[in-house]
Scaffold this motif. Structure first.
Motif, PDB file in Angstrom:
ATOM      1  N   GLY A   1       6.354  19.960  63.831  1.00  0.00           N
ATOM      2  CA  GLY A   1       5.266  20.922  63.737  1.00  0.00           C
ATOM      3  C   GLY A   1       3.908  20.343  64.074  1.00  0.00           C
ATOM      4  N   ARG A   2       3.885  19.246  64.814  1.00  0.00           N
ATOM      5  CA  ARG A   2       2.618  18.595  65.163  1.00  0.00           C
ATOM      6  C   ARG A   2       2.181  18.951  66.580  1.00  0.00           C
ATOM      7  NH1 ARG A   2       3.213  12.211  63.540  1.00  0.00           N
ATOM      8  NH2 ARG A   2       3.932  12.457  61.384  1.00  0.00           N
ATOM      9  N   ASP A   3       0.871  19.035  66.765  1.00  0.00           N
ATOM     10  CA  ASP A   3       0.303  19.132  68.109  1.00  0.00           C
ATOM     11  C   ASP A   3      -0.059  17.725  68.542  1.00  0.00           C
ATOM     12  OD1 ASP A   3       0.468  21.870  68.606  1.00  0.00           O
ATOM     13  OD2 ASP A   3      -1.343  22.269  67.456  1.00  0.00           O
TER      14      ASP A   3
ATOM     15  N   ILE B   1       1.260  13.431  68.903  1.00  0.00           N
ATOM     16  CA  ILE B   1       1.805  12.419  67.999  1.00  0.00           C
ATOM     17  C   ILE B   1       0.986  12.322  66.717  1.00  0.00           C
ATOM     18  CG2 ILE B   1       2.258   9.943  67.740  1.00  0.00           C
ATOM     19  CD1 ILE B   1       2.917   9.867  70.716  1.00  0.00           C
ATOM     20  N   ALA B   2      -0.339  12.380  66.845  1.00  0.00           N
ATOM     21  CA  ALA B   2      -1.208  12.266  65.673  1.00  0.00           C
ATOM     22  C   ALA B   2      -1.482  13.614  65.020  1.00  0.00           C
ATOM     23  CB  ALA B   2      -2.527  11.604  66.066  1.00  0.00           C
ATOM     24  N   GLY B   3      -0.986  14.694  65.629  1.00  0.00           N
ATOM     25  CA  GLY B   3      -1.197  16.012  65.062  1.00  0.00           C
ATOM     26  C   GLY B   3      -2.604  16.544  65.235  1.00  0.00           C
ATOM     27  N   ASP B   4      -3.372  15.962  66.170  1.00  0.00           N
ATOM     28  CA  ASP B   4      -4.763  16.375  66.352  1.00  0.00           C
ATOM     29  C   ASP B   4      -4.987  17.157  67.643  1.00  0.00           C
ATOM     30  OD1 ASP B   4      -4.384  14.364  68.174  1.00  0.00           O
ATOM     31  OD2 ASP B   4      -6.002  13.068  67.442  1.00  0.00           O
ATOM     32  N   GLY B   5      -3.885  17.492  68.341  1.00  0.00           N
ATOM     33  CA  GLY B   5      -4.009  18.256  69.575  1.00  0.00           C
ATOM     34  C   GLY B   5      -4.460  17.456  70.771  1.00  0.00           C
TER      35      GLY B   5
END
Length: 311
Positions: A298-300, A302-306
């Protein structure tokens, strides 16, 4: 879009010195990420040492080095514009600086006119390490000038911006650029740019910025890859996945390299003899990695920051 090469022989000593200084900065940036330094200390002269071969091992941030070269070039845009004999209302914006193996510095610029972006006015200068300007590749040879920057018509489209349209080799005109976002038939995001004459209302140009190219990879066969259309053709920028970009280091061991581009949006030939083949594998693999993090975690990104990394 055809690029026109114009030889340039400047006799202005001051301009040459400025260009030489700029070339030196760019050269030092490349040297900083490609070589290490060895300082002998007592008792160490016979000890073997491992020479780091990557920017990470050297403790060098390639992005920071590139930013340094761009800032140095941007500080010299006024004399560069004068040397290129641009108009008084034209200004240069540095977009990239690359130094090749021969020490020639290639600086890519975009232009503005009276503060307005000039679409189709890109140019690339090629400067020797001595500071001599070897040549210029221009997207257009037309003189950038318009009678007025006040439009006779008003754009009814939300978010429209005023620009100078100099594409396709025609006479530059004042225009509006609008961007419509949506989804294409295959589910790919859509960003359609439309250029309209601000005097007549005539549609001058329109293009889809997000493209699906055909990639011939070495390890996955023929694949679809997300690319971006530009005035010059296509580039390996994935606007669907955080703007991921794929670069070619051109046999280098560190740094960022040059963004991979193409004329027809068909990339590689499936063999190791074509440099684009490796770029396809890298670009496709990065897209699959992004998709895994999105679907499984559910990440945007690898870091989930888009934000995307680059290949």
């Amino acid at each position: 879009m055809n690029l026109h090469t114009t030889p340039h022989n400047s006799r202005a000593t001051r301009t040459t010195r400025r260009l030489a200084a700029l070339a030196a900065v760019a050269a030092m940036v490349v040297a900083g990420v490609q070589t290490g330094s060895a300082v002998a200390t007592p008792g160490e002269s016979d000890a073997p040492s491992a020479a780091p071969s990557t920017a990470a091992a050297l403790g060098v941030n390639p992005s920071a080095q590139r930013a340094t070269a761009i800032r140095a070039a941007q500080a010299e845009t006024a004399p560069a514009a004068k040397a290129l004999k641009l108009g008084a209302q034209e200004k240069l914006i540095v977009r990239d600086v690359i130094t090749d193996a021969q020490g020639t510095v290639h600086t890519r610029y975009e232009r503005t006119y009276a503060g307005l972006p000039v679409l189709g006015g890109d140019l690339v200068t090629h400067t020797a390490a001595t500071g001599k300007l070897k040549g210029v590749d221009k997207a257009t040879d037309a003189k950038i000038a318009v009678a007025s920057t006040t439009p006779k018509l008003k754009s009814t489209a939300a978010g429209a911006r005023k620009v100078i349209w100099a594409g396709h080799g025609g006479t530059p005109v004042l225009a509006f650029e609008t961007v419509k976002t949506g989804v294409q038939k295959d589910g790919t995001p859509s960003r359609v740019h439309t250029i309209t004459d601000a005097t007549t209302g005539k549609k001058l140009h329109s293009y889809e910025a997000v493209e699906t190219g055909t990639g011939n990879s070495q390890y996955s066969g023929e694949v679809e890859i997300t690319t971006t259309k530009t005035d010059a053709g296509f580039e390996l920028t994935d606007g669907d996945r955080g703007g991921h970009k794929t670069y070619d280091l051109n046999q280098g061991s560190s740094g960022t390299g040059a963004l991979v581009t193409d004329d027809d949006d068909t990339w590689g030939d499936g063999t190791g003899d074509d440099r684009q083949t490796a770029a396809v594998d890298a670009h496709y693999g990065a897209a699959k990695t992004w998709d895994f993090y999105k679907s499984a975690l559910g990440r945007d990104g690898i870091a989930g920051d888009g934000k995307a990394a680059y290949s």
